[in-house]
Design a protein around this motif. Sequence first.
Motif, PDB file in Angstrom:
ATOM      1  N   ALA A   1      -0.593  10.082   6.013  1.00 44.23           N
ATOM      2  CA  ALA A   1      -1.469  10.390   4.875  1.00 44.23           C
ATOM      3  C   ALA A   1      -0.693  10.313   3.555  1.00 44.23           C
ATOM      4  N   VAL A   2       0.536  10.807   3.548  1.00 47.55           N
ATOM      5  CA  VAL A   2       1.375  10.719   2.346  1.00 47.55           C
ATOM      6  C   VAL A   2       1.657   9.265   2.016  1.00 47.55           C
ATOM      7  N   TYR A   3       2.036   8.496   3.017  1.00 47.06           N
ATOM      8  CA  TYR A   3       2.328   7.071   2.790  1.00 47.06           C
ATOM      9  C   TYR A   3       1.089   6.337   2.281  1.00 47.06           C
ATOM     10  N   THR A   4      -0.056   6.596   2.917  1.00 47.92           N
ATOM     11  CA  THR A   4      -1.288   5.931   2.500  1.00 47.92           C
ATOM     12  C   THR A   4      -1.614   6.284   1.054  1.00 47.92           C
ATOM     13  N   GLU A   5      -1.548   7.546   0.724  1.00 46.20           N
ATOM     14  CA  GLU A   5      -1.818   7.987  -0.657  1.00 46.20           C
ATOM     15  C   GLU A   5      -0.835   7.341  -1.621  1.00 46.20           C
ATOM     16  N   MET A   6       0.427   7.339  -1.263  1.00 43.43           N
ATOM     17  CA  MET A   6       1.461   6.778  -2.128  1.00 43.43           C
ATOM     18  C   MET A   6       1.228   5.289  -2.361  1.00 43.43           C
ATOM     19  N   PHE A   7       0.918   4.559  -1.303  1.00 45.65           N
ATOM     20  CA  PHE A   7       0.751   3.118  -1.458  1.00 45.65           C
ATOM     21  C   PHE A   7      -0.582   2.750  -2.103  1.00 45.65           C
ATOM     22  N   LEU A   8      -1.613   3.516  -1.845  1.00 42.45           N
ATOM     23  CA  LEU A   8      -2.910   3.156  -2.426  1.00 42.45           C
ATOM     24  C   LEU A   8      -3.091   3.684  -3.844  1.00 42.45           C
ATOM     25  N   ASN A   9      -2.461   4.796  -4.156  1.00 47.20           N
ATOM     26  CA  ASN A   9      -2.669   5.386  -5.474  1.00 47.20           C
ATOM     27  C   ASN A   9      -1.402   5.546  -6.292  1.00 47.20           C
TER      28      ASN A   9
ATOM     29  N   SER B   1       6.959  -3.543   1.438  1.00 42.95           N
ATOM     30  CA  SER B   1       7.236  -2.151   1.049  1.00 42.95           C
ATOM     31  C   SER B   1       6.639  -1.165   2.046  1.00 42.95           C
ATOM     32  N   ILE B   2       5.402  -1.402   2.426  1.00 46.54           N
ATOM     33  CA  ILE B   2       4.737  -0.512   3.382  1.00 46.54           C
ATOM     34  C   ILE B   2       5.489  -0.505   4.714  1.00 46.54           C
ATOM     35  N   LEU B   3       5.802  -1.688   5.205  1.00 47.60           N
ATOM     36  CA  LEU B   3       6.485  -1.760   6.500  1.00 47.60           C
ATOM     37  C   LEU B   3       7.903  -1.217   6.418  1.00 47.60           C
ATOM     38  N   GLY B   4       8.565  -1.430   5.302  1.00 48.79           N
ATOM     39  CA  GLY B   4       9.900  -0.854   5.134  1.00 48.79           C
ATOM     40  C   GLY B   4       9.860   0.660   5.217  1.00 48.79           C
ATOM     41  N   ALA B   5       8.900   1.258   4.530  1.00 49.31           N
ATOM     42  CA  ALA B   5       8.774   2.723   4.558  1.00 49.31           C
ATOM     43  C   ALA B   5       8.406   3.214   5.952  1.00 49.31           C
ATOM     44  N   CYS B   6       7.421   2.580   6.564  1.00 48.83           N
ATOM     45  CA  CYS B   6       6.987   3.015   7.905  1.00 48.83           C
ATOM     46  C   CYS B   6       8.083   2.811   8.942  1.00 48.83           C
ATOM     47  N   ASN B   7       8.696   1.650   8.928  1.00 46.21           N
ATOM     48  CA  ASN B   7       9.697   1.347   9.947  1.00 46.21           C
ATOM     49  C   ASN B   7      10.939   2.209   9.812  1.00 46.21           C
ATOM     50  N   TRP B   8      11.274   2.591   8.608  1.00 48.68           N
ATOM     51  CA  TRP B   8      12.462   3.417   8.401  1.00 48.68           C
ATOM     52  C   TRP B   8      12.278   4.824   8.960  1.00 48.68           C
ATOM     53  N   CYS B   9      11.025   5.199   9.241  1.00 49.08           N
ATOM     54  CA  CYS B   9      10.749   6.528   9.819  1.00 49.08           C
ATOM     55  C   CYS B   9      11.522   6.764  11.105  1.00 49.08           C
ATOM     56  N   TYR B  10      11.859   5.700  11.810  1.00 49.85           N
ATOM     57  CA  TYR B  10      12.564   5.899  13.081  1.00 49.85           C
ATOM     58  C   TYR B  10      13.886   6.632  12.878  1.00 49.85           C
TER      59      TYR B  10
END
Length: 191
Positions: A179-187, A154-163
């Motif tokens: 920061a948004v992604y980190t907050e979303m995935f951690l909390n 999930s994390i890599l899908g979200a990050c990689n799709w940023c391209y």
Amino acid sequence: MEPSMKEKIMKHSIRLFESKGFSEASIQDIVNTLGVTKGTFYYYFSSKEELLTQIQLNYIDYMLEEQQRIIEQPDRTWKDKLSEVILMTIQAIEDRGSSARIFFRELLHITGDSLDLIKKKRDQFRLNVQSIIEQGMESGEFRDDLPAEMVAFSILGACNWCYTWFKPDGSKSDTEVAAVYTEMFLNGLKL
């Protein structure tokens, strides 16, 4: 230091593959942008696929090196390491935009042993993220009721799709997106 001819071929090819696509860009297009002959191209690369493979390997090797540097920081928490990997992934898309876009969209043009090698390296990147998550779960930093493998995907899908949508000059910086992604995935979205 002046880039080598091999580096120039790769740099010009990245631009062409990004604008025209790998299938549409020909070796003749590549050599025309450089003002050299096909013989020059074939001195460095046996085929367009070999060139694409080298572009892919350069990108994933850079990503793996940066990821390993983050993982090996002994004074960082697992949360910090995960946050830094997320930021690094988004920054790589910003800093190496053309290479990143080619990395994500042109893999289908690579075959055989080259494809196996690139997939192995991509898998290692994902497994490293999964390991960060698992170790964070074991240490009590992360909740442990979710499958680490699924969270990593999930994390890599979200990050990689940023391209496809992230613009360095857009309304959010790479740091803000991370920061948004980190907050979303951690909390998550819990109150």
